[in-house]
Design an enzyme around this catalytic site. Structure first.
Site, PDB file in Angstrom:
ATOM      1  CE  LYS A 488      -3.866  -2.238   2.409  1.00 18.37           C
ATOM      2  NZ  LYS A 488      -4.784  -2.180   3.566  1.00 18.37           N
ATOM      3  NE  ARG A 562      -6.273 -14.015   4.312  1.00 18.79           N
ATOM      4  CZ  ARG A 562      -6.746 -12.771   4.304  1.00 18.79           C
ATOM      5  NH1 ARG A 562      -6.571 -11.999   3.241  1.00 18.79           N
ATOM      6  NH2 ARG A 562      -7.387 -12.295   5.349  1.00 18.79           N
ATOM      7  CB  THR A 568      -6.755  -6.825   9.544  1.00 14.08           C
ATOM      8  OG1 THR A 568      -7.190  -7.938   8.766  1.00 14.08           O
ATOM      9  CG2 THR A 568      -7.077  -5.536   8.812  1.00 14.08           C
ATOM     10  NE  ARG A 582      -2.303  -6.638   6.716  1.00 10.20           N
ATOM     11  CZ  ARG A 582      -3.330  -7.352   6.312  1.00 10.20           C
ATOM     12  NH1 ARG A 582      -3.751  -8.388   7.038  1.00 10.20           N
ATOM     13  NH2 ARG A 582      -3.974  -7.053   5.187  1.00 10.20           N
ATOM     14  CG  ASN A 592      -3.386  -3.055   6.883  1.00 16.06           C
ATOM     15  OD1 ASN A 592      -3.239  -2.586   5.761  1.00 16.06           O
ATOM     16  ND2 ASN A 592      -4.362  -3.894   7.181  1.00 16.06           N
ATOM     17  CG  HIS A 595      -5.111  -6.364   0.082  1.00 14.62           C
ATOM     18  ND1 HIS A 595      -6.239  -6.505   0.856  1.00 14.62           N
ATOM     19  CD2 HIS A 595      -5.391  -6.960  -1.114  1.00 14.62           C
ATOM     20  CE1 HIS A 595      -7.168  -7.157   0.156  1.00 14.62           C
ATOM     21  NE2 HIS A 595      -6.674  -7.438  -1.037  1.00 14.62           N
TER      22      HIS A 595
END
Length: 819
Positions: A488, A562, A568, A582, A592, A595
């Protein structure tokens, strides 16, 4: 106290006067406009200037006393001209003579700095006197990096356009007197240096005779001592080493202590690469405070051998940057050894079957880690009876098969992908024999013996028996997948670190793209969060700056990614998974850092949105155009149907009646003795379309096109005797297969020409009954048209008869060839 502060301020003032601070582009341009030789220490905020060289600079300044020599420190983070030095500047010294780069030194190599300063000052004086010219250079390292970046961009562009990336088996460039290879990341990593740290056994420990004991304890931890030198520090050396402590009350006492007697200066590393040696050694020596060390880490070296405060027996570099500075300070000519290539790791499948998973999962995982295995893949799942039977199908027919598959499908199990140099044999050795009685007798400490279930003959673990079997079994439990990974806007500055961790986790980056999302695309990308309160903030954030999208490939990629990024909420991630991305790079739930797609279906959807619809749009259009051209070239029959309106049944009947009427009239013009042969030829022409309909379009159509060309030449030929057509018929029967082969391989250009002719002449089919030299879609019509030029008023009836007879025989021969 006041005196100490004044002394500290005086020292700082002296340093400021020694090195001018440059923090903005305007200040940089101002320095570049001034005369003189500037030695500029380029740094970044996270590491600061190279304090280890301050003493060297002072000495040079004092020894030379040349007003042309000036020093400066430049902050690369805030100066546009130094953008390319960000991430590549510790330590780095640029030599500018009146705004022209004349020399570059990387590394705190004081002899080289002194020599370069002397040489460049002499050269600058000659330039000012007019006896020499200033020679501008380019930073070789930055030039090398630019070349690499350009090559990588070209490869990415070629890959995006569907062209094979140009092969670069490794380019070479001379840098600092050595040939440097660079190509892909793996090539460069093999040339990297080992990580090292600098340690100092302080005078108190040396005077107490504890050097040998300390060295033995260091070696016992697997740490390699690359260099060990006993020396007594000068006051200047000690001051430069502890510049960061100059504001402390004990600073003067510390300097006096460090110069009170000999110390041992060590250079340390560990293993093939030296990875994490700095942190590992600091853990070994313990906290700086001896009292704290004795309380919290009683087994640490400072707790065992230290006395008080700064007299704590040992020093260790606190960071890689400090280690490099101290190494350059104590051993300026020392060459750090090259890191050895990482050993080839094996992978194997490990299964913890349902009973052991339910009761002993944590204990088994702990034993796996202690045995030195890396858990590369991990999944908890339940098998159906059919899946278990499929996995163990090679054992079908054995008396234990039914119980084995029943046990395997009785509840959740854990599948692991283990990595180690000898993973296959190492894991099977931990498991022990398959037969439980034999395992308990011969290997009582093995996993199968230790965690056996009473009254159950099936052991509780599985391990692959070869590398080939391991790969096959890993594919069963961890099928190859692709997932979408997103860095991000808030974390794009750390993309290099994140990408490194992506590679370390075993992912391959199949595609990557850095772009700034529009609000519309961001809304579509996060459409499944539309009903959430944070949706608008999320969309705004994702559209606020550049974002990097990556397509990652690996076994079980969706769950693997993941797992790597963590929960999250970064705060929750720090508690539950402190090494997750994260936890390391996230700020809050909104920002965070990264993704990941939630499931394989969403991953496919996201990949298509970002890469197929947006980035690959132009390429898809090109592919469609190419496919369209290929279709036109390879399916001419279908194109003609599209370009020329096919005749209706009524039109076909009319054309047929007209042809029969014409043929009847023509038969009357033929001599009676030749009429039977003419009728046979016409019958062959009538059968020809039926034969052609049974053949493929690709075979039949070119044959039909070839026939008119040959027939168009017929009217121009001199009529032949009856014997000549027979000879010609025999010759054509021999050449017919070859003609058919040539027809199938007709060049695309010829096909296009024929198509154009058909398009131009199609309208004439309805307007003219007998066009000269024309072509029609029906095979028999061109024959009629090609006969017309031969029928002139000046031609005798005998010539007409022989010409028509010849044409009938030619048509029959060609019809047989096409069939």
């Amino acid at each position: 106290m006041a005196d100490k502060k004044k002394a500290s301020m005086a020292r700082r003032k002296q340093e400021i006067q020694l090195q001018q601070e440059i923090e903005t582009q305007e200040e940089w341009e101002d320095v570049m406009s001034k005369e003189g030789l500037y030695v500029i220490d380029v740094y970044q905020e996270w590491c600061g200037p190279c304090v280890g060289m301050v003493g060297v600079f002072k000495k040079i300044k004092n020894d030379l006393g040349d007003p042309l020599l000036k020093y400066a420190v430049a902050k690369a983070d805030t100066i546009d001209a130094l953008e390319k030095y960000r991430g590549r500047c510790e330590p780095c010294f640029l030599f500018y003579a009146t705004g022209v780069l004349v020399a570059v030194i990387r590394g705190a190599n004081s002899p080289q700095v002194m020599r370069t300063v002397t040489e460049q000052l002499q050269q600058e004086h000659k330039v000012i006197d007019g006896s020499a010219e200033r020679k501008e250079i380019k930073d070789p390292y930055i030039s090398m990096v630019d070349t690499m970046d350009n090559d990588m961009e070209e490869d990415e562009e070629e890959a995006e356009e569907g062209r094979p990336a140009s092969k670069k088996d490794g380019k070479q460039m001379r840098f600092k007197g050595e040939l440097v290879n660079f190509g892909d990341e793996n090539d460069r990593s093999q040339e990297s240096k080992k990580e090292v740290t600098v340690a100092v056994i302080k005078p108190d420990a040396v005077q107490a005779g504890k050097v040998d004991e300390i060295l033995e304890e260091i070696r016992a931890k697997g740490i390699e001592i690359l260099k060990d030198e006993e020396r007594t520090m000068t006051e200047e050396e000690a001051s430069n080493m502890y510049t960061h402590l100059q504001d402390e009350d004990f600073y003067k006492d510390l300097i006096a202590f460090m110069t009170s007697g000999p110390s041992h200066i060590l250079v340390l590393t560990k293993g093939r690469t030296g990875e994490n040696i700095i942190n590992e050694f600091r853990d070994l020596i313990g906290p700086t405070s001896v009292e704290e060390a004795k309380e919290k880490q009683p087994e640490s070296l400072r707790a065992k051998h230290g006395n008080q405060t700064y007299m704590n027996a040992l020093h260790g570099s606190s960071s890689e940057d400090q280690a490099m500075r101290e190494l350059a300070f104590f051993f300026p000519d020392y060459a750090i050894p090259v890191a050895e290539g990482k050993p080839k790791l094996q992978r194997t499948l490990a299964l913890i079957r349902p009973d052991a998973f339910k009761h002993h999962k944590d204990e088994v995982l702990q034993m796996i880690h202690e045995a030195g295995f890396k858990v590369a893949l991990q999944k908890e799942m339940s098998l159906t009876k059919e899946m278990a039977q499929d996995f163990y199908k090679e054992h079908e027919g054995q008396e234990y098969f039914d119980e084995l598959t029943t046990r395997m499908s009785s509840g959740p199990l854990m599948a692991l992908g283990l990595a180690r140099e000898d993973a296959v044999e190492g894991w099977r050795s931990m498991l022990g024999p398959k037969e439980l009685d034999k395992a308990k007798e011969e290997a009582p400490d093995s996993l199968r013996a230790k965690f056996a279930v009473e009254d159950v003959v099936i052991n509780q673990f599985h391990g692959s028996d070869s590398e080939a079997a391991a790969q096959k079994e890993l594919d069963f439990f961890f099928p190859m997948q692709q997932t979408m990974a997103v860095i991000k806007p808030d974390a794009l500055g750390t993309k290099d670190e994140i990408i490194e961790k992506v590679h370390d986790a075993g992912f391959k980056i199949a595609a990557r793209k850095e772009t700034q999302l529009s609000r519309e695309i961001a809304e579509e990308f996060y459409s499944d969060h539309k009903d959430k309160d944070y949706y608008n903030d999320l969309v705004e954030h994702m559209a606020s700056g550049p974002t990097m999208f990556m397509v990652l490939s690996r076994e079980d990629a969706v769950e693997g990614w993941r797992s790597l990024i963590g929960p999250t909420d970064p705060e929750k991630a720090k508690e539950e998974s402190p090494e997750s991305l994260r936890a390391l790079y996230g700020g809050d739930i909104l920002k965070n850092a990264v993704h990941g797609s939630s499931n394989p279906e969403r991953a496919k959807e996201h990949i298509q949105k970002i890469f197929d619809e947006e980035e690959m749009q132009d390429q898809d259009e090109k592919k469609e155009e190419a496919a369209g051209e290929e279709t036109q070239q390879t399916t001419e029959g279908e194109e003609q149907k599209g370009d020329i309106e096919p005749p209706t049944e009524q039109a076909e009947e009319q054309e047929h009646d007209t042809a029969v009427s014409k043929k009847s009239t023509e038969v009357e013009d033929v001599a009676p003795e030749d009429r039977q042969r003419y009728r046979e030829a016409e019958a062959a022409k009538t059968e020809e379309p039926q034969q052609q309909e049974q053949t493929s379009t690709e075979e039949a159509k070119p044959t039909e096109e070839e026939t008119p060309k040959e027939e168009e030449k017929a009217p121009e030929e001199t009529p032949k005797t009856e014997e000549e057509p027979k000879q010609e018929e025999t010759q054509k029967e021999e050449e017919a297969p070859k003609e058919e082969e040539k027809t199938e391989e007709a060049p695309k250009e010829e096909q296009k020409e024929e198509e154009v002719k058909q398009e131009e002449e199609a309208p004439k089919q309805e307007e003219e009954a007998k066009p000269e030299g024309g072509e029609e879609t029906k095979p028999e019509e061109p024959e009629q048209k090609s006969e017309e030029p031969a029928k002139t008023e000046e031609t005798t009836e005998e010539a007409k008869t022989e010409g028509e007879e010849k044409k009938g025989e030619e048509t029959k021969t060609e019809g047989e060839g096409a069939a």
